[in-house]
Design an enzyme around this catalytic site. Structure first.
Site, PDB file in Angstrom:
ATOM      1  N   ILE A 153       0.835  -1.212   0.000  1.00 52.99           N
ATOM      2  CA  ILE A 153       0.000   0.000   0.000  1.00 52.99           C
ATOM      3  C   ILE A 153       0.871   1.265   0.000  1.00 52.99           C
ATOM      4  O   ILE A 153       1.837   1.330   0.766  1.00 52.99           O
ATOM      5  CB  ILE A 153      -0.888  -0.002   1.282  1.00 52.99           C
ATOM      6  CG1 ILE A 153      -1.626  -1.345   1.452  1.00 52.99           C
ATOM      7  CG2 ILE A 153      -1.841   1.187   1.331  1.00 52.99           C
ATOM      8  CD1 ILE A 153      -2.718  -1.626   0.455  1.00 52.99           C
ATOM      9  N   PRO A 154       0.521   2.278  -0.788  1.00 59.60           N
ATOM     10  CA  PRO A 154       1.269   3.546  -0.742  1.00 59.60           C
ATOM     11  C   PRO A 154       0.750   4.459   0.366  1.00 59.60           C
ATOM     12  O   PRO A 154      -0.189   4.109   1.067  1.00 59.60           O
ATOM     13  CB  PRO A 154       0.996   4.144  -2.126  1.00 59.60           C
ATOM     14  CG  PRO A 154      -0.399   3.705  -2.423  1.00 59.60           C
ATOM     15  CD  PRO A 154      -0.577   2.348  -1.780  1.00 59.60           C
ATOM     16  N   TRP A 155       1.332   5.663   0.480  1.00 60.15           N
ATOM     17  CA  TRP A 155       0.975   6.539   1.596  1.00 60.15           C
ATOM     18  C   TRP A 155      -0.149   7.514   1.275  1.00 60.15           C
ATOM     19  O   TRP A 155      -0.606   8.229   2.153  1.00 60.15           O
ATOM     20  CB  TRP A 155       2.200   7.320   2.095  1.00 60.15           C
ATOM     21  CG  TRP A 155       3.035   7.968   1.032  1.00 60.15           C
ATOM     22  CD1 TRP A 155       4.259   7.522   0.595  1.00 60.15           C
ATOM     23  CD2 TRP A 155       2.754   9.138   0.274  1.00 60.15           C
ATOM     24  NE1 TRP A 155       4.741   8.350  -0.398  1.00 60.15           N
ATOM     25  CE2 TRP A 155       3.826   9.358  -0.611  1.00 60.15           C
ATOM     26  CE3 TRP A 155       1.690  10.042   0.240  1.00 60.15           C
ATOM     27  CZ2 TRP A 155       3.889  10.410  -1.516  1.00 60.15           C
ATOM     28  CZ3 TRP A 155       1.729  11.103  -0.659  1.00 60.15           C
ATOM     29  CH2 TRP A 155       2.816  11.288  -1.518  1.00 60.15           C
ATOM     30  N   ASN A 156      -0.581   7.604   0.040  1.00 57.29           N
ATOM     31  CA  ASN A 156      -1.520   8.696  -0.246  1.00 57.29           C
ATOM     32  C   ASN A 156      -2.953   8.412   0.224  1.00 57.29           C
ATOM     33  O   ASN A 156      -3.643   9.302   0.685  1.00 57.29           O
ATOM     34  CB  ASN A 156      -1.462   9.124  -1.717  1.00 57.29           C
ATOM     35  CG  ASN A 156      -1.819   8.024  -2.674  1.00 57.29           C
ATOM     36  OD1 ASN A 156      -1.803   6.842  -2.312  1.00 57.29           O
ATOM     37  ND2 ASN A 156      -2.148   8.373  -3.893  1.00 57.29           N
ATOM     38  N   SER A 213      11.943  -1.639   1.491  1.00 57.19           N
ATOM     39  CA  SER A 213      13.124  -2.353   0.989  1.00 57.19           C
ATOM     40  C   SER A 213      13.442  -3.595   1.827  1.00 57.19           C
ATOM     41  O   SER A 213      14.206  -4.461   1.397  1.00 57.19           O
ATOM     42  CB  SER A 213      14.328  -1.412   0.987  1.00 57.19           C
ATOM     43  OG  SER A 213      14.506  -0.900   2.298  1.00 57.19           O
ATOM     44  N   GLY A 237       7.297  -0.585  -8.308  1.00 59.58           N
ATOM     45  CA  GLY A 237       6.479  -1.606  -8.966  1.00 59.58           C
ATOM     46  C   GLY A 237       7.353  -2.554  -9.792  1.00 59.58           C
ATOM     47  O   GLY A 237       7.154  -3.769  -9.779  1.00 59.58           O
ATOM     48  N   GLU A 254      -0.814  -1.135  -9.877  1.00 61.26           N
ATOM     49  CA  GLU A 254      -1.494   0.166  -9.969  1.00 61.26           C
ATOM     50  C   GLU A 254      -0.431   1.226  -9.752  1.00 61.26           C
ATOM     51  O   GLU A 254      -0.008   1.467  -8.629  1.00 61.26           O
ATOM     52  CB  GLU A 254      -2.573   0.272  -8.892  1.00 61.26           C
ATOM     53  CG  GLU A 254      -3.725  -0.681  -9.079  1.00 61.26           C
ATOM     54  CD  GLU A 254      -4.593  -0.341 -10.280  1.00 61.26           C
ATOM     55  OE1 GLU A 254      -4.502   0.783 -10.814  1.00 61.26           O
ATOM     56  OE2 GLU A 254      -5.353  -1.227 -10.697  1.00 61.26           O
ATOM     57  N   CYS A 288      -2.830   9.361  -7.617  1.00 70.58           N
ATOM     58  CA  CYS A 288      -2.295   8.697  -8.819  1.00 70.58           C
ATOM     59  C   CYS A 288      -2.987   9.194 -10.079  1.00 70.58           C
ATOM     60  O   CYS A 288      -2.352   9.394 -11.104  1.00 70.58           O
ATOM     61  CB  CYS A 288      -2.458   7.190  -8.687  1.00 70.58           C
ATOM     62  SG  CYS A 288      -4.138   6.715  -8.314  1.00 70.58           S
ATOM     63  N   GLU A 387       5.769  12.285 -13.314  1.00 71.24           N
ATOM     64  CA  GLU A 387       4.810  12.412 -12.223  1.00 71.24           C
ATOM     65  C   GLU A 387       5.469  13.175 -11.084  1.00 71.24           C
ATOM     66  O   GLU A 387       6.529  12.789 -10.611  1.00 71.24           O
ATOM     67  CB  GLU A 387       4.395  11.021 -11.734  1.00 71.24           C
ATOM     68  CG  GLU A 387       3.289  11.079 -10.713  1.00 71.24           C
ATOM     69  CD  GLU A 387       2.901   9.705 -10.172  1.00 71.24           C
ATOM     70  OE1 GLU A 387       3.805   8.954  -9.744  1.00 71.24           O
ATOM     71  OE2 GLU A 387       1.706   9.390 -10.165  1.00 71.24           O
ATOM     72  N   GLU A 465      -8.537  -2.605 -10.533  1.00 68.41           N
ATOM     73  CA  GLU A 465      -9.123  -2.546  -9.198  1.00 68.41           C
ATOM     74  C   GLU A 465     -10.578  -2.119  -9.363  1.00 68.41           C
ATOM     75  O   GLU A 465     -10.983  -1.636 -10.410  1.00 68.41           O
ATOM     76  CB  GLU A 465      -8.409  -1.483  -8.356  1.00 68.41           C
ATOM     77  CG  GLU A 465      -6.919  -1.666  -8.218  1.00 68.41           C
ATOM     78  CD  GLU A 465      -6.535  -2.701  -7.202  1.00 68.41           C
ATOM     79  OE1 GLU A 465      -7.394  -3.091  -6.387  1.00 68.41           O
ATOM     80  OE2 GLU A 465      -5.376  -3.126  -7.215  1.00 68.41           O
TER      81      GLU A 465
END
Ligand code: NAD
Length: 488
Positions: A153-156, A213, A237, A254, A288, A387, A465
């Protein structure tokens, strides 16, 4: 002033709550103020092995796959109800952890509940097909759960992206391991408590906090994991795909975007401009599918730039909990990355800045940046191709639909696009030509709509998704074939 020690977020493997991880302790910081709001145990090999074992046992031997699908659905819907009951608490924690404005945090919680309602309702409708082979044969397919599913999961959107992946995985019959971002570990633990309270069998959902990591990589390479859903940046990714390849398991990717919003001169500007601004400045551009390239028909270019500049000058910056127009970025490190793009923008075009960052009081220490417009840079520049994940909108003029489509598609990414026009023929023709996973017409970005599929073309990833499409990532198809000749 008294100092309370911040709460410690554990690792959860089945019924074991682990407060000391073999990779030490991490800290989560409120990006509005710089204060430490939580500490978390960081997993190493030992805890990763325990989490995978718990998930394996729950999948291979636990009650989940033996339950009737409607019973699984009920538990999922209960998770949705409990999420809504805790809406206030979770939203406030998310504000402090990720910096997002309170209204976005409420949306995040509400949307998470929707995922559990939607997939809870789908759990007993996962039908296979009957395949005609002619007389004396019967053949059908069964949708079988894929096994242990890993969610990185990312932080956004730390809470919503857990729900987005975990709800369909559970509905399909999988067990799950969640690996939150080390920037935003707080609400994942609230999710674990809700699962337990809803009566989800032990070990079906496990929580592994830690560094990407270390813990992330160990999990992605682990032979006990059967499938990976990754949401994050392209370089990470790609690393996760290599890890998945090392034991030949499928993954959903994603990834990022540089999504175009195409504004034709005939559009209703009073309606389109707030949508365009929302499309890029929501959560300070850390989305994203942010619409970070605005392609404007040349005849209205200068008017649009002027109106948008006025708009960003009056934006209010502040701590998420005060529900400002723009909160801080997720961290000071990310702030430096975004500011480096300001320098690039000055070289490649002209940078127009909006609202001032707070310079006094507790917020002076926050990770705030000024919202920005870039004009005069063409689509080949770095500012138009990379990005940024910050509140920066690059505005590029076009002449005619042909050129708009060419510029929109000339990008390494292909997540979503917006088209603003009163001409429905022009809008639909553009939708056909755009090489992206989702096209919005006279709209941009999501409400509580979990029903449609979401995902990218090109470097934005693969797999989908949301919607019923998402379920296929967590299912494998088994075909059963019978020969039953009648003696003649
Ligand atoms: P990131 O790639 O830095 O990290 C994502 C996750 O991967 C984190 O949990 C991190 O700890 C983990 N990770 C890091 N290195 C790893 C490794 N070697 N092995 C396994 N896991 C590892 O992304 P981020 O900075 O947290 O999030 C921002 C990015 O996410 C942006 O590019 C954004 O576009 C993307 N994003 C995409 C979507 C989508 O649905 N397409 C949604 C949200 C965010």
């Amino acid at each position: 002033m008294t100092h309370h020690s911040p709460p410690l977020i554990p690792i959860v493997c089945g019924n074991k709550i682990i407060t000391e991880g073999s990779d030490g302790v991490g800290r989560s910081i409120d990006p509005a103020t710089g204060e430490v709001i939580a500490e978390f145990a960081r997993a190493g090999q030992e805890e990763v092995d325990l989490a995978v074992r718990a998930a394996r046992t729950a999948f291979d031997e636990g009650p989940w796959r033996r339950m009737r699908p409607f019973e699984r659905g009920r538990i999922l819907r209960r998770i949705g109800d409990l999420i809504l009951e805790r809406r206030e608490e979770i939203a406030r924690k998310e504000c402090a952890d990720s910096g997002k404005p309170l209204r976005d945090a409420y949306w995040e919680v509400d949307c998470s509940a929707r995922f559990f309602e939607f997939y809870g309702g789908a759990a007993d409708k996962l039908q296979g097909n009957s395949i005609p082979l002619g007389p004396d044969w019967s053949d059908w397919t069964v949708k079988d759960a894929v096994g242990v599913s890993l969610h990185i999961i990312p932080w956004n959107y730390p809470f919503q992206l857990i729900a987005r992946g975990v709800a369909p995985a559970l509905a399909a019959g999988c067990s799950v391991i969640i690996k939150p971002s080390a920037e935003t570990p707080v609400t994942a633990y609230e999710f674990m408590k809700i699962c337990q309270e809803a009566g989800l069998p032990e070990g079906l959902v496990n929580l592994v906090n830690g560094r990407g990591s270390v813990a992330g990589d160990l999990l992605a390479r682990h032979r006990g994991v059967d499938q990976i859903t990754f949401t994050g940046s392209v370089p990470t990714g790609e690393r996760v795909m290599v890890a998945a390849a090392s034991h030949a398991v499928p993954c959903n990717m994603e990834l990022g975007g540089k999504s175009p919003q195409i504004l034709f001169a005939d559009a209703d500007l009073d309606r389109a401009l707030p949508i365009i601004a929302g499309g890029v400045f929501t959560h300070c551009g850390q989305v994203c599918n942010a619409g970070t390239r605005l392609l404007v028909e040349r005849s209205i270019h200068d008017t649009v730039v002027e109106k948008l500049h006025e708009r960003i000058k009056s934006m209010r910056l502040g701590a998420g909990i005060d529900d400002p127009d723009l909160g801080p970025l997720v961290s000071k490190a990310h702030k430096s990355d975004v500011e480096a793009f300001f320098q690039i923008a000055r070289k490649e075009g002209e940078l127009l800045l909006g609202a001032e960052t707070p310079r006094e009081g507790p917020l002076a220490n926050g990770a705030f940046v000024r919202p920005a417009l870039v004009v005069g840079a063409d689509n080949n520049t770095r500012i138009a191709r990379e990005e940024i994940f910050g509140p920066v909108l690059t505005i590029i003029p076009f002449d005619g639909a042909e050129e708009a489509a060419r510029i929109a598609n000339d990008s390494p990414f292909g997540l979503v696009a917006g088209v603003h026009t009163r001409n429905i023929d022009a809008a639909l023709s553009m939708a056909e030509r755009l090489r992206v996973g989702q096209v919005w017409i006279n709209a941009f970005s999501v409400g509580l709509d979990v029903e449609f599929p979401f995902g990218g073309y090109k470097l934005s990833g693969f797999g989908r998704e949301k919607g019923l499409e998402a379920l296929s990532a967590y299912q494998q198809v088994k075909n059963i074939c019978i020969h039953h000749p009648v003696p003649r």
